[in-house]
Design a protein around this motif. Structure first.
Motif, PDB file in Angstrom:
ATOM      1  N   THR A 132       0.829  -1.197   0.000  1.00 34.76           N
ATOM      2  CA  THR A 132       0.000   0.000   0.000  1.00 34.76           C
ATOM      3  C   THR A 132       0.869   1.256   0.000  1.00 34.76           C
ATOM      4  O   THR A 132       2.010   1.251   0.453  1.00 34.76           O
ATOM      5  CB  THR A 132      -0.947   0.025   1.198  1.00 34.76           C
ATOM      6  N   PHE A 133       0.280   2.344  -0.502  1.00 36.47           N
ATOM      7  CA  PHE A 133       1.001   3.604  -0.675  1.00 36.47           C
ATOM      8  C   PHE A 133       0.128   4.774  -0.237  1.00 36.47           C
ATOM      9  O   PHE A 133      -1.076   4.625  -0.018  1.00 36.47           O
ATOM     10  CB  PHE A 133       1.399   3.781  -2.143  1.00 36.47           C
ATOM     11  N   ALA A 134       0.754   5.949  -0.188  1.00 36.79           N
ATOM     12  CA  ALA A 134       0.061   7.150   0.264  1.00 36.79           C
ATOM     13  C   ALA A 134      -0.967   7.658  -0.747  1.00 36.79           C
ATOM     14  O   ALA A 134      -1.848   8.429  -0.392  1.00 36.79           O
ATOM     15  CB  ALA A 134       1.076   8.252   0.567  1.00 36.79           C
ATOM     16  N   SER A 135      -0.859   7.246  -2.008  1.00 36.41           N
ATOM     17  CA  SER A 135      -1.805   7.676  -3.039  1.00 36.41           C
ATOM     18  C   SER A 135      -1.709   6.732  -4.225  1.00 36.41           C
ATOM     19  O   SER A 135      -0.772   5.931  -4.328  1.00 36.41           O
ATOM     20  CB  SER A 135      -1.496   9.111  -3.499  1.00 36.41           C
ATOM     21  N   GLY A 136      -2.671   6.868  -5.129  1.00 38.56           N
ATOM     22  CA  GLY A 136      -2.611   6.062  -6.341  1.00 38.56           C
ATOM     23  C   GLY A 136      -1.401   6.391  -7.196  1.00 38.56           C
ATOM     24  O   GLY A 136      -0.774   5.495  -7.775  1.00 38.56           O
ATOM     25  N   MET A 137      -1.047   7.669  -7.279  1.00 38.89           N
ATOM     26  CA  MET A 137       0.126   8.037  -8.072  1.00 38.89           C
ATOM     27  C   MET A 137       1.405   7.504  -7.448  1.00 38.89           C
ATOM     28  O   MET A 137       2.370   7.184  -8.163  1.00 38.89           O
ATOM     29  CB  MET A 137       0.208   9.558  -8.234  1.00 38.89           C
ATOM     30  N   ALA A 138       1.464   7.404  -6.132  1.00 39.17           N
ATOM     31  CA  ALA A 138       2.629   6.801  -5.489  1.00 39.17           C
ATOM     32  C   ALA A 138       2.750   5.337  -5.883  1.00 39.17           C
ATOM     33  O   ALA A 138       3.853   4.830  -6.117  1.00 39.17           O
ATOM     34  CB  ALA A 138       2.532   6.934  -3.969  1.00 39.17           C
ATOM     35  N   ALA A 139       1.617   4.645  -5.990  1.00 38.91           N
ATOM     36  CA  ALA A 139       1.633   3.241  -6.402  1.00 38.91           C
ATOM     37  C   ALA A 139       2.057   3.106  -7.862  1.00 38.91           C
ATOM     38  O   ALA A 139       2.868   2.234  -8.212  1.00 38.91           O
ATOM     39  CB  ALA A 139       0.249   2.622  -6.186  1.00 38.91           C
ATOM     40  N   ILE A 140       1.522   3.953  -8.729  1.00 37.37           N
ATOM     41  CA  ILE A 140       1.901   3.929 -10.139  1.00 37.37           C
ATOM     42  C   ILE A 140       3.395   4.190 -10.290  1.00 37.37           C
ATOM     43  O   ILE A 140       4.113   3.468 -10.997  1.00 37.37           O
ATOM     44  CB  ILE A 140       1.081   4.979 -10.918  1.00 37.37           C
ATOM     45  N   SER A 141       3.875   5.220  -9.607  1.00 37.95           N
ATOM     46  CA  SER A 141       5.292   5.570  -9.697  1.00 37.95           C
ATOM     47  C   SER A 141       6.172   4.439  -9.193  1.00 37.95           C
ATOM     48  O   SER A 141       7.252   4.184  -9.740  1.00 37.95           O
ATOM     49  CB  SER A 141       5.564   6.843  -8.896  1.00 37.95           C
ATOM     50  N   ALA A 142       5.729   3.747  -8.152  1.00 37.58           N
ATOM     51  CA  ALA A 142       6.535   2.662  -7.583  1.00 37.58           C
ATOM     52  C   ALA A 142       6.762   1.550  -8.596  1.00 37.58           C
ATOM     53  O   ALA A 142       7.872   1.017  -8.704  1.00 37.58           O
ATOM     54  CB  ALA A 142       5.862   2.111  -6.334  1.00 37.58           C
ATOM     55  N   VAL A 143       5.730   1.180  -9.336  1.00 42.68           N
ATOM     56  CA  VAL A 143       5.900   0.127 -10.340  1.00 42.68           C
ATOM     57  C   VAL A 143       6.822   0.612 -11.460  1.00 42.68           C
ATOM     58  O   VAL A 143       7.788  -0.070 -11.831  1.00 42.68           O
ATOM     59  CB  VAL A 143       4.538  -0.306 -10.914  1.00 42.68           C
TER      60      VAL A 143
END
Length: 376
Positions: free
Chosen positions: A73-84
């Motif tokens: 899990t991440f602080a936001s959806g964009m944080a998750a997108i950026s992580a991948v």
């Protein structure tokens, strides 16, 4: 085997313990007692938190109910997108992105290219990304796309990508794990903004990545630790609490969105009505094949004659908030072109259906459309 509603209610809950709550409260801790060697499940607040763990187990159970999976899990959806993207790509790699995806993707493209990563784009419809896939390291899909609601064939594209040695990530935000399971269709990552329908109350920013590959999960988790894009414990607890009603909300919102789309098709001044559940929608056949029955999402898009007409319509609504985002229990709508970044007409409306009674919502929309017409 349990159904989705039962699974959502139980997802991620710990084993029952006498005199303990069914869902423990959020754990607020920057550090944990750590005698001896620096090992253990919880050592420091940026590395792990028991509240994250339960939420991640719950989301994993929904995204991949029939096979073990790992969720971060991440602080936001964009944080998750950026992580991948940034954990998997290196200078010299190529990535394929949708040209009609979320409006922040062009900014992501600029950042990727500044790191020496080649970015190719193609539309979601007609599986057009197939044509630019050769030699890519990662294929990014968004289906249904936001805001145009086109659908691509995840299985077909994932098989083609894997034959070429590429990883596949699917933005599953609009569909939710109860509407579509990208991992079952061959994707390596299912990524979503939990800000939207997953939490569903418009009060939490959250994102997540789910994969069945432990090594891929570790690389994404390390990215989270490195950049510090962690979710807060309160947000994580609120998100987990919201999972219990996900099936109810998805069912009501999807039914309401389809009813609204059908009603909009009857209006002469309304053009380009899109919703994957509409039998007349260009994406309907494919949506039926890969999405769950009756769960085609809460979003309807359509176009009014011009900007002024759209603004009059939005101002006349009484049951609908003029706001961005989607997936909330409260209906929202916006003139999407106000943000820039989306290739849509000035009168394009993205409408997110909440859990209001469909008849009330449709009556409000008809009244607002009539008011907008009178002001023309």
């Amino acid at each position: 085997m349990t159904g989705d509603g039962t699974r959502a209610v139980r997802a991620g809950l710990p084993e029952p313990a006498a005199h303990e709550p069914s869902l423990p409260g959020p754990v607020f801790a920057a550090h944990f007692h750590l005698p001896g060697d620096a090992v253990g499940p919880y050592t420091y607040g940026r590395d792990g938190n028991p509240t994250w763990t339960l939420l991640e187990e719950g989301i994993g159970a929904l995204e991949s109910p029939h096979a073990p999976a790992h969720t971060v899990t991440f602080a936001s959806g964009m944080a998750a997108i950026s992580a991948v993207l940034f954990s998997q790509l290196r200078s010299g790699d190529a990535v394929v992105l949708p040209s009609d995806g979320y409006q922040l993707l062009p900014a992501v493209r600029t950042r990727l290219e500044s790191y020496g990563i080649e970015v190719r784009t193609a539309p979601t419809a007609h599986d057009a990304q197939l044509d630019v896939m050769d030699g890519a390291r990662l294929l990014w899909l968004e289906t249904p796309s936001n805001p145009g609601l086109d659908v691509c064939d995840i299985r077909r594209l994932a098989d083609a990508a894997h034959e070429r040695g590429a990883l596949v990530a699917v933005d599953n935000t609009l569909a939710t794990p109860l509407g579509q399971r990208p991992l079952d269709l061959g994707a390596d990552f299912s990524v979503a903004s939990g800000t939207k329908a997953l939490t569903g109350h418009g009060d939490v920013l959250l994102g997540y990545v789910t994969t069945r590959d432990a090594a891929l999960a570790d690389s994404v988790r390390l990215w989270r630790k490195t950049v510090g894009a962690i979710p807060g414990p309160m947000e994580s607890w609120l998100a987990h609490r919201s999972l219990a009603t996900l099936a109810l909300r998805v069912r009501q919102q999807s039914a309401g969105a389809l009813a609204l789309a059908e009603a909009l098709c009857e209006r002469a001044e309304v053009a380009g009505v899109r919703h994957p559940g509409l039998p007349s929608d260009p994406s309907h056949g494919l949506a039926v094949a890969q999405m769950r029955p009756g769960r085609f999402g809460s979003v309807v898009s359509f176009t009014l004659p011009d900007r002024a007409h759209a603004e009059r319509f939005l101002a006349a609504l009484t049951l609908v908030d003029d706001a961005t985002s989607f997936g909330s229990v409260r209906s929202t709508a916006e003139r999407r072109a106000r943000w820039g970044g989306d290739a849509v007409p000035e009168g394009f409306i993205r409408f997110s259906v909440g859990v209001e009674d469909p008849d009330d919502l449709i009556a409000d929309v008809h009244r607002a459309l009539d008011t907008a017409l009178r002001g023309a």
